[in-house]
Scaffold this active site. Structure first.
Site, PDB file in Angstrom:
ATOM      1  N   SER A  26      -7.033-107.325 -18.196  1.00  0.00           N
ATOM      2  CA  SER A  26      -8.326-106.982 -18.795  1.00  0.00           C
ATOM      3  C   SER A  26      -9.061-108.232 -19.255  1.00  0.00           C
ATOM      4  O   SER A  26     -10.270-108.370 -19.041  1.00  0.00           O
ATOM      5  CB  SER A  26      -8.120-106.029 -19.982  1.00  0.00           C
ATOM      6  OG  SER A  26      -7.535-104.823 -19.548  1.00  0.00           O
ATOM      7  N   ARG A  30     -12.472-110.162 -17.264  1.00  0.00           N
ATOM      8  CA  ARG A  30     -13.653-110.313 -18.114  1.00  0.00           C
ATOM      9  C   ARG A  30     -14.034-111.789 -18.245  1.00  0.00           C
ATOM     10  O   ARG A  30     -15.209-112.156 -18.139  1.00  0.00           O
ATOM     11  CB  ARG A  30     -13.381-109.722 -19.501  1.00  0.00           C
ATOM     12  CG  ARG A  30     -13.443-108.185 -19.585  1.00  0.00           C
ATOM     13  CD  ARG A  30     -12.891-107.748 -20.933  1.00  0.00           C
ATOM     14  NE  ARG A  30     -13.080-106.335 -21.237  1.00  0.00           N
ATOM     15  CZ  ARG A  30     -12.300-105.358 -20.778  1.00  0.00           C
ATOM     16  NH1 ARG A  30     -11.284-105.651 -19.968  1.00  0.00           N
ATOM     17  NH2 ARG A  30     -12.524-104.092 -21.118  1.00  0.00           N
ATOM     18  N   ASP A  52      -5.733-107.848  -8.678  1.00  0.00           N
ATOM     19  CA  ASP A  52      -7.047-107.617  -9.290  1.00  0.00           C
ATOM     20  C   ASP A  52      -7.802-108.915  -9.535  1.00  0.00           C
ATOM     21  O   ASP A  52      -9.013-109.000  -9.306  1.00  0.00           O
ATOM     22  CB  ASP A  52      -6.889-106.853 -10.610  1.00  0.00           C
ATOM     23  CG  ASP A  52      -6.751-105.346 -10.383  1.00  0.00           C
ATOM     24  OD1 ASP A  52      -6.352-104.960  -9.267  1.00  0.00           O
ATOM     25  OD2 ASP A  52      -7.036-104.573 -11.307  1.00  0.00           O
ATOM     26  N   ASN A  95      -8.701-101.877  -5.307  1.00  0.00           N
ATOM     27  CA  ASN A  95      -8.584-100.785  -6.275  1.00  0.00           C
ATOM     28  C   ASN A  95      -8.712-101.332  -7.696  1.00  0.00           C
ATOM     29  O   ASN A  95      -8.113-100.825  -8.628  1.00  0.00           O
ATOM     30  CB  ASN A  95      -7.241-100.074  -6.102  1.00  0.00           C
ATOM     31  CG  ASN A  95      -7.234 -98.689  -6.727  1.00  0.00           C
ATOM     32  OD1 ASN A  95      -8.283 -98.132  -7.054  1.00  0.00           O
ATOM     33  ND2 ASN A  95      -6.061 -98.115  -6.890  1.00  0.00           N
ATOM     34  N   GLY A  97     -10.535-101.632 -10.809  1.00  0.00           N
ATOM     35  CA  GLY A  97     -11.597-101.111 -11.664  1.00  0.00           C
ATOM     36  C   GLY A  97     -12.188-102.171 -12.561  1.00  0.00           C
ATOM     37  O   GLY A  97     -13.387-102.145 -12.869  1.00  0.00           O
ATOM     38  N   GLN A 181     -14.659 -98.541 -19.445  1.00  0.00           N
ATOM     39  CA  GLN A 181     -15.117 -99.628 -18.573  1.00  0.00           C
ATOM     40  C   GLN A 181     -16.614 -99.530 -18.280  1.00  0.00           C
ATOM     41  O   GLN A 181     -17.249-100.541 -17.960  1.00  0.00           O
ATOM     42  CB  GLN A 181     -14.323 -99.630 -17.268  1.00  0.00           C
ATOM     43  CG  GLN A 181     -12.896-100.135 -17.437  1.00  0.00           C
ATOM     44  CD  GLN A 181     -12.151-100.207 -16.120  1.00  0.00           C
ATOM     45  OE1 GLN A 181     -12.718 -99.969 -15.059  1.00  0.00           O
ATOM     46  NE2 GLN A 181     -10.876-100.527 -16.182  1.00  0.00           N
ATOM     47  N   ASP A 332      -3.398 -97.258 -21.617  1.00  0.00           N
ATOM     48  CA  ASP A 332      -2.523 -97.718 -20.539  1.00  0.00           C
ATOM     49  C   ASP A 332      -1.072 -97.786 -20.985  1.00  0.00           C
ATOM     50  O   ASP A 332      -0.169 -97.303 -20.298  1.00  0.00           O
ATOM     51  CB  ASP A 332      -2.977 -99.091 -20.037  1.00  0.00           C
ATOM     52  CG  ASP A 332      -4.230 -98.999 -19.182  1.00  0.00           C
ATOM     53  OD1 ASP A 332      -4.507 -97.912 -18.638  1.00  0.00           O
ATOM     54  OD2 ASP A 332      -4.945-100.017 -19.060  1.00  0.00           O
ATOM     55  N   GLU A 360      -5.714 -95.525 -11.331  1.00  0.00           N
ATOM     56  CA  GLU A 360      -5.304 -95.826  -9.958  1.00  0.00           C
ATOM     57  C   GLU A 360      -4.809 -94.586  -9.226  1.00  0.00           C
ATOM     58  O   GLU A 360      -4.897 -94.482  -8.006  1.00  0.00           O
ATOM     59  CB  GLU A 360      -4.219 -96.904  -9.963  1.00  0.00           C
ATOM     60  CG  GLU A 360      -4.734 -98.304 -10.209  1.00  0.00           C
ATOM     61  CD  GLU A 360      -4.997 -98.635 -11.659  1.00  0.00           C
ATOM     62  OE1 GLU A 360      -5.179 -99.819 -11.972  1.00  0.00           O
ATOM     63  OE2 GLU A 360      -5.050 -97.709 -12.504  1.00  0.00           O
ATOM     64  N   HIS A 404       0.782 -99.539 -10.092  1.00  0.00           N
ATOM     65  CA  HIS A 404       1.699-100.496 -10.697  1.00  0.00           C
ATOM     66  C   HIS A 404       2.387 -99.967 -11.937  1.00  0.00           C
ATOM     67  O   HIS A 404       3.570-100.233 -12.176  1.00  0.00           O
ATOM     68  CB  HIS A 404       0.949-101.790 -11.023  1.00  0.00           C
ATOM     69  CG  HIS A 404      -0.280-101.575 -11.871  1.00  0.00           C
ATOM     70  ND1 HIS A 404      -0.524-102.304 -13.012  1.00  0.00           N
ATOM     71  CD2 HIS A 404      -1.336-100.719 -11.759  1.00  0.00           C
ATOM     72  CE1 HIS A 404      -1.668-101.922 -13.559  1.00  0.00           C
ATOM     73  NE2 HIS A 404      -2.179-100.956 -12.814  1.00  0.00           N
ATOM     74  N   ARG A 405       1.668 -99.207 -12.764  1.00  0.00           N
ATOM     75  CA  ARG A 405       2.254 -98.748 -14.027  1.00  0.00           C
ATOM     76  C   ARG A 405       3.316 -97.668 -13.804  1.00  0.00           C
ATOM     77  O   ARG A 405       4.297 -97.593 -14.543  1.00  0.00           O
ATOM     78  CB  ARG A 405       1.164 -98.274 -14.975  1.00  0.00           C
ATOM     79  CG  ARG A 405       0.166 -99.377 -15.304  1.00  0.00           C
ATOM     80  CD  ARG A 405      -0.516 -99.203 -16.638  1.00  0.00           C
ATOM     81  NE  ARG A 405      -1.523-100.235 -16.834  1.00  0.00           N
ATOM     82  CZ  ARG A 405      -1.251-101.483 -17.220  1.00  0.00           C
ATOM     83  NH1 ARG A 405      -0.008-101.842 -17.442  1.00  0.00           N
ATOM     84  NH2 ARG A 405      -2.230-102.366 -17.362  1.00  0.00           N
ATOM     85  N   LYS A 432      -0.562-105.687  -8.617  1.00  0.00           N
ATOM     86  CA  LYS A 432      -1.890-105.490  -9.207  1.00  0.00           C
ATOM     87  C   LYS A 432      -2.022-106.223 -10.535  1.00  0.00           C
ATOM     88  O   LYS A 432      -3.089-106.767 -10.848  1.00  0.00           O
ATOM     89  CB  LYS A 432      -2.156-103.991  -9.389  1.00  0.00           C
ATOM     90  CG  LYS A 432      -3.543-103.656  -9.918  1.00  0.00           C
ATOM     91  CD  LYS A 432      -3.733-102.150  -9.970  1.00  0.00           C
ATOM     92  CE  LYS A 432      -5.092-101.780 -10.558  1.00  0.00           C
ATOM     93  NZ  LYS A 432      -6.217-102.196  -9.717  1.00  0.00           N
TER      94      LYS A 432
END
Length: 680
Positions: A26, A30, A52, A95, A97, A181, A332, A360, A404-405, A432
């Site tokens: 995250s 950013r 990502d 993928n 976000g 987001q 998450d 995801e 991934h999670r 990811k």
């Protein structure tokens, strides 16, 4: 990263040691976008290297932003100052976000103001993730935004190539109950156009995932923009705002990734000689909201101590305590609680998690389906999941949905009290956010050696056992042991240490002891086609005639032989080992669950060796090669110490008429049959 179809994790019993987390996804994406939008260069350090962030870096470069790699986890970004050097392009964002949403907002505003046009697309799952609320907000501002397939979803066309005035006088209204987001995207983009007037954003529904907005506001301030906030419903970007590079910024370690190791420390007893699991790179003062996962873990019984920029976690209450928790503040990381709940003393309910459905994958459904495979009773609703631990655990093959999670969460199921292994399908999906997750996980997890699977590939000289073993290890993600190279490695290491390998010196007891210590301390690693000594590729050096002659001499030293037996046993490490040699199944790993003994004829082996040598330009006579192999077979089978023969329980494989892929499939079929994971 385990780039294989599935990864089998043996039953695990304890954990302990230090782990270093990757940078926050995250924060990383950013910071990359803010650095690109700012004036001046920004050195970004401790950057996450993942799918990502690679997507974001590729997109920024495509937009004309100069980015130089300055180290293994750092880049220098030359900011664009809010101006587009490229006015047209098609960006593929996978993928991600954290790339799609903020780039949509920033490029829509800049394309509208500066007369540009961009198309943004991703993988099929990205095209199923809603973005309509952000699109609606951008259209309020006067941005031409077109959904190219389904209204409210990517792919998108931003701008039409002509400049248009932006409507900034009225508050921009955006929903906050689908994804935070959308608000983050607007907060990151609007300072680009707040030159002459305050710009106001109003959130018209309850805002979920508020901690992620706090990350955004904190980073905006680092880049020179201070947003005024009235509760969680109204945000004002002051007129005259502009992004200015802070010069240097370091990315915090990922608090979401920390959740798996916090859970690990809570679930697993501390390995003897350790004091629990120490997670380096993040502390309780983190700006990431997911650090509050610590509070939930403590509620369930974990002992968590803050050590500045590190957390030390130990198992406390056991079994863990069931909880009923509103998880809006840790959207998450809350997924990890669903797996911790498998070890609790009752039913755990996780609430206010509707955002899981638009990630995801549909994470509520995924956690329910996969948890039930393990034997848990799980109820799911629109915004909750309720988990009751298994009464009887079952071995399971966990489908990961390219998420991934899901993969990282269910690795923790390997600590089940039934002592059952767990299969993780498509383990590379962790790329990811945490490409080295499983390597890091195994580095602090422990289990008795007899639980770590070993596949032995034995056979006579030139039977193809080395090629077969390397391929099996690669397909399973297991470590590789090429026992035939060990004596050559000792000879090479002795040469580099200045130790004599003459027969006369090796007969000296003191010198022999030194050679034994040298062999015991070899830092050796085998990968398909390569041998590494002290981190150096020594594959070619081992082929030298001098290495072969030294190997022959040192192999006669009892202290060296004993040390190498111990060294080979130590190579039995998680998640498993494929051992190639002539006595792996009879002497070194007699209890290995699968032993393959190759029985190719001497004639066939001689032909293979002949073809191999000729292809390398080395002259060879087939009859001589055959005679040599027959003589070596006779010596190996009649030697007094560990004569060459198949183990009593070995599976005989005559590969005389098989190519390597057929041999590989034969072994894998036997292995997977023994593992007996249920079909999905």
């Amino acid at each position: 990263m385990f780039d294989i179809s599935s990864l089998d994790i043996p039953s695990l019993v304890s954990a302990g040691g230090h782990v270093r987390l990757p940078g926050s996804k995250s924060i990383s994406n950013r910071v990359l976008l803010l650095a690109a939008l700012s004036e001046g260069p920004t050195l970004v350090e401790d950057l996450l290297d993942s799918d990502d962030t690679r997507v974001m870096l590729a997109a920024l470069r495509q937009l004309g932003c100069a980015i130089d790699e300055t180290g293994p986890a750092s880049v220098r970004v030359q900011g664009l100052g809010g101006q587009l050097p490229v006015h047209e392009g098609e960006l593929f964002l996978g993928n991600a976000g954290t790339a799609m949403r903020p780039l949509t907002a920033a490029l829509a505003l800049m394309a509208t103001a500066q007369g540009a046009q961009f198309e943004l697309a991703g993988v099929p799952r990205m095209h199923e993730r809603p973005i309509g609320d952000l699109v609606d907000a951008l259209r309020q501002l006067g941005c031409p935004v077109e959904c190219l397939q389904n209204e409210g979803y990517p792919p998108l066309r931003l701008g039409d190539g002509a400049p248009h005035p932006l409507h900034l006088s009225e508050p921009i209204r955006v929903r906050g109950d689908v994804s935070s987001q959308f608000l983050t995207a607007l907060l990151l983009a609007l300072p680009l156009v707040a030159r002459d007037t305050d710009v106001v954003i109003e959130v018209v529904t309850e805002l979920i995932s508020k901690p992620y907005i706090e990350i955004t506001l904190n980073l905006l301030q680092r880049f020179g923009v201070i947003v005024r906030r009235e509760g969680w419903q109204r945000f004002t970007i002051p007129r005259g705002s502009r992004y200015a590079s802070p010069g240097r910024i370091a990315v915090e370690a990922d608090a979401s990734s920390a959740s798996y190791f916090i859970a690990l420390g809570a679930i697993a007893p501390a390995t003897p000689g350790t004091d629990g699991v120490v997670i380096e790179g993040v502390g309780l003062d983190s700006i990431q909201g997911d650090i509050r996962f610590v509070e939930a873990a403590r509620l369930m019984g974990a002992e968590v101590a803050d050590e500045g920029k590190a957390l030390r976690v130990r198992r406390g209450a056991w079994p863990l305590k069931a909880i009923d928790l509103d998880c809006n503040h840790i959207p998450d990381a809350a997924m990890t609680l669903a797996v911790m709940a498998l070890y609790a003393d009752g039913t755990t309910t996780l609430r206010n998690i509707a955002s899981w459905r638009v990630k995801e994958t549909d994470r509520i459904a995924a956690m329910a389906i996969e948890g039930r495979k393990l034997g848990a009773t799980i109820e799911e609703g629109a915004d909750f999941i309720r988990v009751t631990p298994p009464q009887a655990w079952r071995r399971a093959s966990i489908h990961t949905y390219d998420d991934h999670r899901v993969a990282m969460c269910f690795s923790l199921a390997a600590f089940n009290p039934a002592g059952l292994p767990v299969r993780i399908e498509d383990p590379k999906c962790v790329g990811k956010t945490f490409p080295d997750y499983f390597e890091t996980f195994f580095s602090v997890c422990h289990t008795p050696a007899e639980r770590i699977p070993v596949i032995c590939i034995d056979g006579p000289t030139a039977s193809g056992k080395g090629t077969l073993a390397a391929e099996i290890a690669s397909r399973l993600g297991y470590h590789l042991l090429d026992s035939g190279a060990l004596y050559r490695l000792v000879g090479l290491a002795a040469e580099r240490e200045g130790l004599s390998t003459t027969e006369a010196d090796l007969r000296d007891p003191v010198h022999a002891e030194r050679m034994g210590r040298l062999a015991a301390g070899l830092d050796v690693r085998f990968t398909p086609g390569k041998t590494w000594l002290d981190g150096e590729d020594v594959t070619e050096a081992l082929r030298a005639e001098s290495a072969g002659m030294a190997a022959s001499r040192v192999s006669a030293v009892p202290q060296v032989r004993a040390a190498l037996v111990d060294l080979q046993l130590q190579m039995r490490r998680l998640p498993g080992l494929v051992a190639d040699g002539r006595d792996m199944g009879t002497v070194i790993f007699p209890a290995a669950p699968l032993k393959i003994y190759l029985t190719a004829s001497a004639g066939q082996r001689a032909q293979r060796r002949h073809k191999q040598l000729i292809s390398k330009g080395i002259p060879a006579i087939l009859a001589d090669l055959l005679a040599d192999l027959q003589a070596r077979d006779a010596r190996d089978m009649n030697r007094a110490h560990a004569p060459l023969k198949p183990a009593e329980d070995a599976v005989l494989l005559d590969n005389s008429e098989l190519d390597i892929e057929q041999s590989v499939q034969f072994v894998l079929k036997r292995w997977h049959g023994q593992q007996a994971f249920p079909a999905r």
